[in-house]
Design a protein around this motif. Structure first.
Motif, PDB file in Angstrom:
ATOM      1  N   LYS A 107       0.933  -1.238  -0.016  1.00 36.73           N
ATOM      2  CA  LYS A 107       0.209  -0.020   0.297  1.00 36.73           C
ATOM      3  C   LYS A 107       0.963   1.292  -0.082  1.00 36.73           C
ATOM      4  O   LYS A 107       0.520   2.237  -0.585  1.00 36.73           O
ATOM      5  N   ALA A 108       1.928   1.299   0.614  1.00 36.38           N
ATOM      6  CA  ALA A 108       2.833   2.516   0.605  1.00 36.38           C
ATOM      7  C   ALA A 108       3.339   2.558  -0.628  1.00 36.38           C
ATOM      8  O   ALA A 108       3.424   3.921  -0.896  1.00 36.38           O
ATOM      9  N   TRP A 109       3.825   1.385  -1.208  1.00 32.80           N
ATOM     10  CA  TRP A 109       4.346   1.490  -2.647  1.00 32.80           C
ATOM     11  C   TRP A 109       3.541   2.345  -3.396  1.00 32.80           C
ATOM     12  O   TRP A 109       3.789   3.203  -4.256  1.00 32.80           O
ATOM     13  N   ILE A 110       2.140   1.694  -3.601  1.00 34.50           N
ATOM     14  CA  ILE A 110       1.205   2.438  -4.312  1.00 34.50           C
ATOM     15  C   ILE A 110       0.896   3.751  -4.048  1.00 34.50           C
ATOM     16  O   ILE A 110       0.842   4.705  -5.059  1.00 34.50           O
ATOM     17  N   ILE A 111       0.885   4.249  -3.064  1.00 33.42           N
ATOM     18  CA  ILE A 111       0.725   5.499  -2.478  1.00 33.42           C
ATOM     19  C   ILE A 111       2.055   6.498  -2.980  1.00 33.42           C
ATOM     20  O   ILE A 111       1.641   7.555  -3.598  1.00 33.42           O
ATOM     21  N   ILE A 112       2.880   6.043  -2.785  1.00 31.56           N
ATOM     22  CA  ILE A 112       4.512   6.793  -3.065  1.00 31.56           C
ATOM     23  C   ILE A 112       4.541   7.009  -4.400  1.00 31.56           C
ATOM     24  O   ILE A 112       4.943   7.897  -5.026  1.00 31.56           O
ATOM     25  N   ALA A 113       3.961   5.915  -5.217  1.00 31.24           N
ATOM     26  CA  ALA A 113       4.224   6.160  -6.636  1.00 31.24           C
ATOM     27  C   ALA A 113       3.459   7.136  -7.144  1.00 31.24           C
ATOM     28  O   ALA A 113       3.729   7.506  -8.470  1.00 31.24           O
ATOM     29  N   ARG A 114       2.337   7.497  -6.582  1.00 32.94           N
ATOM     30  CA  ARG A 114       1.492   8.749  -7.246  1.00 32.94           C
ATOM     31  C   ARG A 114       2.208   9.882  -7.097  1.00 32.94           C
ATOM     32  O   ARG A 114       1.861  10.902  -8.016  1.00 32.94           O
ATOM     33  N   HIS A 115       3.155  10.249  -6.375  1.00 33.84           N
ATOM     34  CA  HIS A 115       3.510  11.381  -6.192  1.00 33.84           C
ATOM     35  C   HIS A 115       4.507  11.743  -7.469  1.00 33.84           C
ATOM     36  O   HIS A 115       5.145  10.732  -8.068  1.00 33.84           O
ATOM     37  N   PRO A 116       4.548  12.915  -7.953  1.00 39.07           N
ATOM     38  CA  PRO A 116       5.135  13.571  -9.213  1.00 39.07           C
ATOM     39  C   PRO A 116       6.649  13.191  -9.218  1.00 39.07           C
ATOM     40  O   PRO A 116       7.269  13.196 -10.412  1.00 39.07           O
ATOM     41  N   HIS A 117       7.101  13.125  -8.045  1.00 38.25           N
ATOM     42  CA  HIS A 117       8.586  13.199  -7.991  1.00 38.25           C
ATOM     43  C   HIS A 117       9.161  11.943  -7.788  1.00 38.25           C
ATOM     44  O   HIS A 117      10.354  11.537  -7.435  1.00 38.25           O
ATOM     45  N   TYR A 118       8.332  10.878  -7.543  1.00 33.59           N
ATOM     46  CA  TYR A 118       8.508   9.425  -7.393  1.00 33.59           C
ATOM     47  C   TYR A 118       9.549   8.718  -8.427  1.00 33.59           C
ATOM     48  O   TYR A 118       9.444   8.951  -9.569  1.00 33.59           O
ATOM     49  N   LEU A 119      10.533   8.211  -8.126  1.00 37.91           N
ATOM     50  CA  LEU A 119      11.522   7.664  -9.053  1.00 37.91           C
ATOM     51  C   LEU A 119      11.592   6.037  -8.774  1.00 37.91           C
ATOM     52  O   LEU A 119      11.500   5.119  -9.724  1.00 37.91           O
ATOM     53  N   ASP A 120      11.383   5.548  -7.633  1.00 37.79           N
ATOM     54  CA  ASP A 120      11.661   4.020  -7.403  1.00 37.79           C
ATOM     55  C   ASP A 120      11.419   3.668  -6.027  1.00 37.79           C
ATOM     56  O   ASP A 120      11.566   4.490  -5.082  1.00 37.79           O
ATOM     57  N   PHE A 121      10.884   2.446  -5.674  1.00 31.00           N
ATOM     58  CA  PHE A 121      10.636   1.926  -4.619  1.00 31.00           C
ATOM     59  C   PHE A 121      11.079   0.449  -4.681  1.00 31.00           C
ATOM     60  O   PHE A 121      10.761  -0.159  -5.227  1.00 31.00           O
ATOM     61  N   GLU A 122      11.812   0.375  -3.551  1.00 29.50           N
ATOM     62  CA  GLU A 122      12.528  -1.132  -3.416  1.00 29.50           C
ATOM     63  C   GLU A 122      11.944  -1.764  -2.096  1.00 29.50           C
ATOM     64  O   GLU A 122      12.184  -1.318  -1.221  1.00 29.50           O
ATOM     65  N   THR A 123      11.189  -2.890  -2.419  1.00 25.26           N
ATOM     66  CA  THR A 123      10.493  -3.704  -1.283  1.00 25.26           C
ATOM     67  C   THR A 123      11.691  -4.426  -0.640  1.00 25.26           C
ATOM     68  O   THR A 123      12.962  -4.673  -1.096  1.00 25.26           O
ATOM     69  N   PRO A 124      11.394  -5.125   0.520  1.00 23.97           N
ATOM     70  CA  PRO A 124      12.388  -5.885   1.360  1.00 23.97           C
ATOM     71  C   PRO A 124      12.840  -6.943   0.403  1.00 23.97           C
ATOM     72  O   PRO A 124      14.194  -7.205   0.416  1.00 23.97           O
ATOM     73  N   ARG A 125      12.024  -7.473  -0.500  1.00 28.59           N
ATOM     74  CA  ARG A 125      12.562  -8.698  -1.396  1.00 28.59           C
ATOM     75  C   ARG A 125      13.553  -8.127  -2.165  1.00 28.59           C
ATOM     76  O   ARG A 125      14.536  -8.821  -2.686  1.00 28.59           O
TER      77      ARG A 125
END
Length: 143
Positions: A107-125
């Motif tokens: 859920k955090a990834w989905i929310i953060i990805a909406r931000h216009p300055h979003y570049l990448d999100f790396e999960t623990p895996r």
């Protein structure tokens, strides 16, 4: 899935497959955050199931059903150089104590990805796949 169908994989489908691969699994709640309606969620799930890209398993919790990427789904991501994990989640690896935490990370990834300055999100895996030499590392995510 035929080669013709593989070429028609949309950006939303790739994002769904990527979240499943990198988070291990997701529920319909996370899919609804991405797709905005339950009707779309059902349509996408049915399509992904019928093409053999995803599977589901019973969590014994709420939500009771989680969706997981299949090898075929991973091959779709790998063919586009978008598979960043070394091992796919298997339902036999499921741990109920980690369930809500994993869904919160998705859920955090989905929310953060909406931000216009979003570049990448790396999960623990993904982080652990990159840093296999540090077995004691247990990150929540990296932005």
């Amino acid at each position: 899935m035929t080669k013709k169908m593989t070429k028609k994989v949309t950006e939303k489908v790739k994002k769904i497959l990527q979240i499943m691969a990198e988070n291990g699994y997701i529920s319909s709640e996370e899919l609804e955050m991405l797709l905005k309606s339950r009707m779309q969620v059902r349509r996408y799930i049915n399509n992904l199931f019928s093409n053999g890209l995803i599977d589901s398993f019973d969590t014994g919790l709420k939500p009771s059903l989680a969706y997981v990427l299949t090898k075929k789904g991973a091959n779709v991501l790998a063919s586009r150089h978008q598979l960043r994990v070394t091992h796919l989640f298997r339902p036999c690896d499921f741990g109920p104590t980690e369930f809500y935490h994993n869904l919160a990370v998705a859920k955090a990834w989905i929310i953060i990805a909406r931000h216009p300055h979003y570049l990448d999100f790396e999960t623990p895996r993904v982080i652990l796949a990159k840093t296999r030499d540090i077995p004691k590392l247990k990150p929540d995510a990296e932005i």
